[in-house]
Scaffold this motif. Structure first.
Motif, PDB file in Angstrom:
ATOM      1  N   LEU A  40     -51.319  -4.266 -41.358  1.00 37.64           N
ATOM      2  CA  LEU A  40     -50.317  -5.089 -40.698  1.00 37.64           C
ATOM      3  C   LEU A  40     -48.927  -4.449 -40.796  1.00 37.64           C
ATOM      4  N   VAL A  41     -48.618  -3.864 -41.936  1.00 37.23           N
ATOM      5  CA  VAL A  41     -47.321  -3.190 -42.094  1.00 37.23           C
ATOM      6  C   VAL A  41     -47.217  -2.015 -41.123  1.00 37.23           C
ATOM      7  N   ARG A  42     -48.317  -1.295 -40.948  1.00 39.54           N
ATOM      8  CA  ARG A  42     -48.321  -0.187 -39.981  1.00 39.54           C
ATOM      9  C   ARG A  42     -48.059  -0.699 -38.571  1.00 39.54           C
ATOM     10  N   LEU A  43     -48.735  -1.804 -38.187  1.00 37.14           N
ATOM     11  CA  LEU A  43     -48.502  -2.384 -36.865  1.00 37.14           C
ATOM     12  C   LEU A  43     -47.056  -2.838 -36.715  1.00 37.14           C
ATOM     13  N   ALA A  44     -46.521  -3.453 -37.784  1.00 39.18           N
ATOM     14  CA  ALA A  44     -45.127  -3.918 -37.739  1.00 39.18           C
ATOM     15  C   ALA A  44     -44.171  -2.741 -37.593  1.00 39.18           C
ATOM     16  N   TRP A  45     -44.457  -1.631 -38.279  1.00 37.80           N
ATOM     17  CA  TRP A  45     -43.599  -0.447 -38.194  1.00 37.80           C
ATOM     18  C   TRP A  45     -43.600   0.123 -36.772  1.00 37.80           C
ATOM     19  N   ILE A  46     -44.772   0.129 -36.142  1.00 36.10           N
ATOM     20  CA  ILE A  46     -44.871   0.650 -34.775  1.00 36.10           C
ATOM     21  C   ILE A  46     -44.151  -0.271 -33.792  1.00 36.10           C
ATOM     22  N   ALA A  47     -44.280  -1.581 -34.016  1.00 35.47           N
ATOM     23  CA  ALA A  47     -43.707  -2.547 -33.073  1.00 35.47           C
ATOM     24  C   ALA A  47     -42.240  -2.844 -33.352  1.00 35.47           C
ATOM     25  N   ALA A  48     -41.710  -2.393 -34.493  1.00 34.69           N
ATOM     26  CA  ALA A  48     -40.341  -2.750 -34.881  1.00 34.69           C
ATOM     27  C   ALA A  48     -39.293  -2.374 -33.832  1.00 34.69           C
ATOM     28  N   PRO A  49     -39.307  -1.159 -33.276  1.00 31.63           N
ATOM     29  CA  PRO A  49     -38.273  -0.839 -32.265  1.00 31.63           C
ATOM     30  C   PRO A  49     -38.292  -1.792 -31.078  1.00 31.63           C
ATOM     31  N   ARG A  50     -39.502  -2.143 -30.592  1.00 34.76           N
ATOM     32  CA  ARG A  50     -39.601  -3.061 -29.460  1.00 34.76           C
ATOM     33  C   ARG A  50     -39.092  -4.447 -29.837  1.00 34.76           C
ATOM     34  N   ALA A  51     -39.457  -4.904 -31.034  1.00 38.67           N
ATOM     35  CA  ALA A  51     -39.041  -6.241 -31.456  1.00 38.67           C
ATOM     36  C   ALA A  51     -37.529  -6.313 -31.655  1.00 38.67           C
ATOM     37  N   PHE A  52     -36.934  -5.252 -32.183  1.00 41.26           N
ATOM     38  CA  PHE A  52     -35.488  -5.258 -32.405  1.00 41.26           C
ATOM     39  C   PHE A  52     -34.728  -5.168 -31.087  1.00 41.26           C
ATOM     40  N   ARG A  53     -35.295  -4.478 -30.113  1.00 42.79           N
ATOM     41  CA  ARG A  53     -34.620  -4.379 -28.828  1.00 42.79           C
ATOM     42  C   ARG A  53     -34.688  -5.685 -28.047  1.00 42.79           C
ATOM     43  N   ASP A  54     -35.708  -6.460 -28.272  1.00 42.94           N
ATOM     44  CA  ASP A  54     -35.871  -7.731 -27.558  1.00 42.94           C
ATOM     45  C   ASP A  54     -34.958  -8.774 -28.202  1.00 42.94           C
ATOM     46  N   ILE A  55     -33.793  -8.995 -27.614  1.00 47.63           N
ATOM     47  CA  ILE A  55     -32.826  -9.904 -28.223  1.00 47.63           C
ATOM     48  C   ILE A  55     -33.334 -11.344 -28.252  1.00 47.63           C
ATOM     49  N   HIS A  56     -34.233 -11.678 -27.336  1.00 43.56           N
ATOM     50  CA  HIS A  56     -34.758 -13.039 -27.304  1.00 43.56           C
ATOM     51  C   HIS A  56     -35.733 -13.313 -28.454  1.00 43.56           C
ATOM     52  N   ALA A  57     -36.156 -12.241 -29.147  1.00 44.22           N
ATOM     53  CA  ALA A  57     -37.020 -12.417 -30.319  1.00 44.22           C
ATOM     54  C   ALA A  57     -36.209 -12.521 -31.606  1.00 44.22           C
ATOM     55  N   ARG A  58     -34.884 -12.429 -31.503  1.00 43.81           N
ATOM     56  CA  ARG A  58     -34.041 -12.457 -32.701  1.00 43.81           C
ATOM     57  C   ARG A  58     -34.202 -13.745 -33.513  1.00 43.81           C
ATOM     58  N   PRO A  59     -34.312 -14.931 -32.901  1.00 46.69           N
ATOM     59  CA  PRO A  59     -34.528 -16.134 -33.728  1.00 46.69           C
ATOM     60  C   PRO A  59     -35.816 -16.063 -34.539  1.00 46.69           C
ATOM     61  N   ALA A  60     -36.881 -15.535 -33.950  1.00 42.29           N
ATOM     62  CA  ALA A  60     -38.140 -15.401 -34.684  1.00 42.29           C
ATOM     63  C   ALA A  60     -37.991 -14.413 -35.829  1.00 42.29           C
ATOM     64  N   LEU A  61     -37.305 -13.300 -35.590  1.00 43.44           N
ATOM     65  CA  LEU A  61     -37.091 -12.297 -36.634  1.00 43.44           C
ATOM     66  C   LEU A  61     -36.279 -12.877 -37.783  1.00 43.44           C
ATOM     67  N   ALA A  62     -35.242 -13.650 -37.464  1.00 47.08           N
ATOM     68  CA  ALA A  62     -34.402 -14.239 -38.505  1.00 47.08           C
ATOM     69  C   ALA A  62     -35.169 -15.277 -39.324  1.00 47.08           C
ATOM     70  N   GLY A  63     -35.900 -16.158 -38.632  1.00 48.15           N
ATOM     71  CA  GLY A  63     -36.667 -17.166 -39.340  1.00 48.15           C
ATOM     72  C   GLY A  63     -37.741 -16.571 -40.220  1.00 48.15           C
ATOM     73  N   LEU A  64     -38.421 -15.539 -39.735  1.00 46.83           N
ATOM     74  CA  LEU A  64     -39.456 -14.900 -40.528  1.00 46.83           C
ATOM     75  C   LEU A  64     -38.858 -14.134 -41.704  1.00 46.83           C
ATOM     76  N   ALA A  65     -37.678 -13.538 -41.514  1.00 46.83           N
ATOM     77  CA  ALA A  65     -37.005 -12.856 -42.621  1.00 46.83           C
ATOM     78  C   ALA A  65     -36.673 -13.837 -43.742  1.00 46.83           C
ATOM     79  N   ALA A  66     -36.226 -15.039 -43.382  1.00 44.97           N
ATOM     80  CA  ALA A  66     -35.937 -16.057 -44.389  1.00 44.97           C
ATOM     81  C   ALA A  66     -37.201 -16.456 -45.133  1.00 44.97           C
ATOM     82  N   ALA A  67     -38.294 -16.666 -44.401  1.00 48.78           N
ATOM     83  CA  ALA A  67     -39.555 -17.070 -45.034  1.00 48.78           C
ATOM     84  C   ALA A  67     -40.079 -15.991 -45.967  1.00 48.78           C
ATOM     85  N   LEU A  68     -40.040 -14.729 -45.532  1.00 44.72           N
ATOM     86  CA  LEU A  68     -40.549 -13.638 -46.352  1.00 44.72           C
ATOM     87  C   LEU A  68     -39.681 -13.402 -47.576  1.00 44.72           C
TER      88      LEU A  68
END
Length: 458
Positions: A388-416
């Motif tokens: 899963l970490v490998r998949l997250a590392w590969i997908a990280a650039p796409r997820a960071f570029r997608d500004i509409h995914a920022r709320p999900a990234l922030a909420g998940l960062a808080a949970a983790l």
């Protein structure tokens, strides 16, 4: 009357996401009758939505959700392996701890037993994971535009529910019965842990964890508004077409910050800080004046009504006694459950025979999700995490570029972040929200774990 598969699929998605958003109001859905019913409901809705979409020709292939990503298949296989009965001789070789749990004292006749030390606990955990799987299939299928719209509604719903829970918690804390759930339900046998109740949760850390996710999502939505220039000035804010929405988000965020600090959860306050940083940093760094105003508003929300309880508790925290001693003791379990773990959901019965510290207290969880997962999943669980970490590392650039995914990234960062010091994913409502945010992030930019299968050649 003709059957409309798109309408049926939409109804399944709406019901699934609505029940997930409302789960925190049911005391975190910790009751067996609550979360088990929700899990079966989500499995049913996922199956119905998948069947309806297979009959629909309006969803293009590129928009279809892969209902069985490889990571979920691997997780289901791990559950199955832990529940397969094995002869005692094999069990003794591959998992000495499981052998001791089942065959000490030795049975009168030769017997077989599973790798998990608690079949009931692992079966319950598997049911919940299957429910989350069905929730994802029901809620995030359909076309890309439909999925994007549902994601927006989900983010707004989390912010709204977080604001309502914050308001309820603050009102309850000032009521005549602050340690009764909703101020009206007295928890029987709560004893010395009564002061830990806050809002509709039995534990203030679990309450603050959900608020940290909700506040981070709300901040992420406000960060998107700031990027659009809506918050560049007071006049731009008031004249915006989204004025009512942004004002509601701002009020919800302030309520969440105040309630989170008033709950007295140190880990929850730190998690919220991390979530706010992830949500707002991209929007505020290029705007120093707005950043300064935001910091001032945050300080006002935190200290306007007095010093928050969390800061007072930080002054006398003994982290070694409350966490490190137990974590070092828990690590000993690795040698007894090396390859397959003690069983997902079976930490409590696996740990107590080996417990050497704080023996006056029963530890149903390790209060560190990563450590507990390593004990419960063993080497195979660690391998799944690495995948899963490998998949997250590969997908990280796409997820960071997608500004509409920022709320999900922030909420998940808080949970983790909070998962480092507490068992937040063992609370069904909180785990459900974190899972939904993970799915939103995984699907950012039309990505999905495991990828979309290409069409077969004609």
């Amino acid at each position: 009357m003709t059957f409309d598969p798109n309408r049926a699929s939409g109804a399944c998605a709406s019901l699934a996401l609505a029940t997930a958003l409302l789960a925190p109001f049911m005391f975190g859905a910790v009751g067996l009758g609550v979360w088990q019913s929700l899990a079966w409901l989500w499995i049913l809705l996922g199956a119905c939505a998948w069947a309806a979409r297979r009959r629909s020709a309006s969803v293009p292939f590129a928009g279809r959700l892969n209902p069985m990503p490889r990571s979920m298949v691997a997780l289901h296989i791990l559950f199955a392996l832990q529940l397969i009965p094995l002869p005692s001789s094999v069990l003794r070789s591959v998992s000495p701890g499981s052998f001791a749990a089942h065959f000490v004292p030795p049975p009168a006749i030769p017997a077989w037993a599973p790798l998990t030390v608690s079949s009931t606990g692992t079966l319950q955990a598997w049911l919940f994971i299957a429910g989350l799987h069905g929730l994802a299939v029901a809620g995030f299928g359909g076309s890309l535009s439909t999925r994007a719209q549902r994601t927006k509604v989900l983010f707004l719903g989390m912010a709204c529910v977080g604001g309502l829970l914050a308001l309820e918690g603050l009102i309850q804390s000032r009521s005549s019965h602050p340690y009764w759930l909703y101020g009206v339900y007295r928890v029987p046998g709560i004893g010395d842990h009564e002061a830990g109740i806050f809002g509709p949760y039995y534990n203030r850390d679990h309450y603050s964890n959900l608020l940290a996710m909700a506040g981070s999502v709300a901040a992420g939505l406000l960060g998107l508004a700031a990027r659009d220039g809506t918050l560049r000035s007071l006049s731009a804010f008031t004249r915006s077409a989204q004025f009512a929405r942004n004002l509601a988000l701002l009020m919800a965020l302030i309520l969440i910050i105040v309630a989170n600090s008033a709950s007295g959860s140190r880990g929850g306050l730190i998690a919220l800080g991390v979530g706010l940083a992830v949500a707002l940093a991209p929007a505020l760094c290029p705007r120093p004046k707005l950043a300064l105003a935001s910091v001032g508003l945050l300080a006002l929300a935190l200290f306007a009504t007095g010093v928050p309880a969390a800061f007072m508790r930080m002054a006398d925290v003994d982290f070694e006694a409350s966490r490190l001693l137990v974590w070092r003791d828990v690590l000993r379990l690795v040698e007894f459950f090396p390859f397959f773990g003690c069983g997902i959901g079976a930490f409590a019965p696996a740990y107590w025979p080996y417990q050497r510290v704080v023996r006056y207290e029963y530890w149903p969880h390790a209060h560190n999700e990563y450590l507990q997962w390593m004990i419960e999943g063993g080497f195979l669980g660690v391998l799944l995490t690495a995948y899963l970490v490998r998949l997250a590392w590969i997908a990280a650039p796409r997820a960071f570029r997608d500004i509409h995914a920022r709320p999900a990234l922030a909420g998940l960062a808080a949970a983790l972040t909070h998962a480092l010091v507490d068992s937040v994913f063992r609370i069904p409502a909180n785990a459900t929200w974190a899972f939904l945010l993970f799915v939103c992030l995984a699907l950012a930019g039309n990505g999905s774990d495991g990828g979309e299968r290409p069409p077969r050649p004609a």
